[in-house]
Write a protein that holds these residues in place. Structure first.
Motif, PDB file in Angstrom:
ATOM      1  N   UNK A 116       0.857  -1.186   0.000  1.00  0.00           N
ATOM      2  CA  UNK A 116       0.000   0.000   0.000  1.00  0.00           C
ATOM      3  C   UNK A 116       0.893   1.237   0.000  1.00  0.00           C
ATOM      4  N   UNK A 117       0.381   2.382  -0.436  1.00  0.00           N
ATOM      5  CA  UNK A 117       1.181   3.613  -0.427  1.00  0.00           C
ATOM      6  C   UNK A 117       1.570   4.024   0.994  1.00  0.00           C
ATOM      7  N   UNK A 118       2.587   4.853   1.084  1.00  0.00           N
ATOM      8  CA  UNK A 118       3.089   5.285   2.388  1.00  0.00           C
ATOM      9  C   UNK A 118       2.024   5.986   3.218  1.00  0.00           C
ATOM     10  N   UNK A 182      -3.959  -0.728  -3.672  1.00  0.00           N
ATOM     11  CA  UNK A 182      -3.343  -1.930  -3.111  1.00  0.00           C
ATOM     12  C   UNK A 182      -2.599  -2.651  -4.230  1.00  0.00           C
ATOM     13  N   UNK A 183      -1.396  -3.140  -3.942  1.00  0.00           N
ATOM     14  CA  UNK A 183      -0.620  -3.870  -4.934  1.00  0.00           C
ATOM     15  C   UNK A 183      -0.248  -5.259  -4.458  1.00  0.00           C
ATOM     16  N   UNK A 184       0.184  -6.092  -5.383  1.00  0.00           N
ATOM     17  CA  UNK A 184       0.623  -7.449  -5.056  1.00  0.00           C
ATOM     18  C   UNK A 184       1.949  -7.710  -5.757  1.00  0.00           C
ATOM     19  N   UNK A 202       4.428  -2.618   3.361  1.00  0.00           N
ATOM     20  CA  UNK A 202       3.954  -3.969   3.081  1.00  0.00           C
ATOM     21  C   UNK A 202       2.873  -4.263   4.111  1.00  0.00           C
ATOM     22  N   UNK A 203       1.641  -4.265   3.670  1.00  0.00           N
ATOM     23  CA  UNK A 203       0.505  -4.470   4.565  1.00  0.00           C
ATOM     24  C   UNK A 203       0.445  -5.895   5.076  1.00  0.00           C
ATOM     25  N   UNK A 204       0.786  -6.847   4.197  1.00  0.00           N
ATOM     26  CA  UNK A 204       0.614  -8.262   4.548  1.00  0.00           C
ATOM     27  C   UNK A 204       1.634  -9.106   3.799  1.00  0.00           C
ATOM     28  N   UNK A 205       2.213 -10.073   4.507  1.00  0.00           N
ATOM     29  CA  UNK A 205       3.100 -11.060   3.898  1.00  0.00           C
ATOM     30  C   UNK A 205       2.424 -12.423   3.969  1.00  0.00           C
ATOM     31  N   UNK A 206       2.352 -13.083   2.854  1.00  0.00           N
ATOM     32  CA  UNK A 206       1.661 -14.368   2.792  1.00  0.00           C
ATOM     33  C   UNK A 206       2.435 -15.465   3.504  1.00  0.00           C
TER      34      UNK A 206
END
Length: 280
Positions: A116-118, A182-184, A202-206
């Motif tokens: 996600x953006x800063x 949101x990016x992947x 980085x909002x989430x790490x899989x």
């Protein structure tokens, strides 16, 4: 152009003397990485082929497999004695569909980074529902990977506003410039490394999944598989081995992830040759 033609045109031996009559082919696929050609692949993986040659007591020749169709054909026909390939769903199919044997995977494992953006107000994965999501092209492995991760977290990308772009660098561009919220990205991609280095969120790490697997054709006996695994695990213990790893761009090899690789296709939602998690 098929693998036989590639072998005639570009394969070089990396071990000076031949012990057995039959040289072995190591097919290398770097997926859709741009700027790669046969000569660079030979230089990049020649050291690894030499290590495998020593372990197997015969020449191992490197062949650059540019197209996914060639990789699939090489496994289906058994023309590739060894395959080091990404994306990882291809070696996983080599195990499941064509009787190949697990040798190792690269370290570290791969992940999907949800970015996600800063200045984004988004604080949790659940909040990306209804947002503009940017992903690599729909057929790509990482989009299937990220779709599976989001699916397991209650988010169906088929019900979201998703823009698919050709390159992962374009994902970052879209997010940075407000074309998406949101990016992947693949954790091992240059785009993800640059994103993190430049302070992107980085909002989430899989969950982690096997990266860059090395597989061997079904005719290899257990002793040969074990010999290769010992040689790969020993690479960090010498300057020469460290140079091999640096050339490939990995930290080392893992020989304990066979079960996880064999489960990868089910996790992705793949049925037969298709991965339905990313399809509409």
């Amino acid at each position: 152009m098929n693998l036989r033609s590639l072998l005639v045109m570009g394969t070089v031996a990396v071990c000076a003397h031949q012990v057995q009559a039959k040289d072995l082919i190591l097919g290398v696929s770097e997926g859709t990485s741009g700027g790669t050609d046969h000569a660079r692949v030979l230089l990049k993986y020649g050291g690894l082929a030499k290590v495998l040659s020593g372990a197997l007591k015969t020449n191992v020749n490197v062949v650059f497999v540019r197209e996914f169709a060639q990789l699939e054909e090489g496994m289906e026909t058994g023309r590739l004695d060894l395959a080091l390939a990404r994306p990882s769903d291809f070696p996983a199919r080599g195990l499941r569909n064509y009787g190949y044997q697990y040798v190792a995977t690269a370290k570290p494992d791969g992940q999907c980074f949800i970015t996600i953006p800063k200045n984004s107000p988004i604080k949790s994965l659940a909040e990306i529902k209804g947002k503009k999501i940017v992903m690599p092209e729909k057929i790509s492995y990482m989009t299937k990977f990220c779709a599976a991760e989001l699916r397991n977290n209650g988010i169906d990308i088929n019900k979201e506003a998703v823009t698919y772009v050709r390159e992962q660098e374009a994902v970052s561009f879209y997010i940075t410039n407000g074309f998406g919220q949101v990016g992947a990205l693949a954790s091992y991609s240059g785009a993800a490394k640059k994103w993190v280095k430049e302070g992107g969120q980085v909002l989430h790490k899989s969950v982690t999944q096997p990266f860059f697997p090395l597989i061997a054709e079904k005719s290899f006996d257990k002793a040969a598989i074990a010999s290769m695994q010992r040689a790969l695990l020993d690479l960090p213990n010498s300057a020469e081995g460290q140079a091999v790893l640096k050339s490939i761009g990995i930290e080392g090899f893992d020989t304990g992830s066979e079960a996880k690789l064999r489960q990868l296709l089910d996790w992705l939602g793949c049925k037969g040759g298709e991965c339905v998690a990313a399809q509409k």
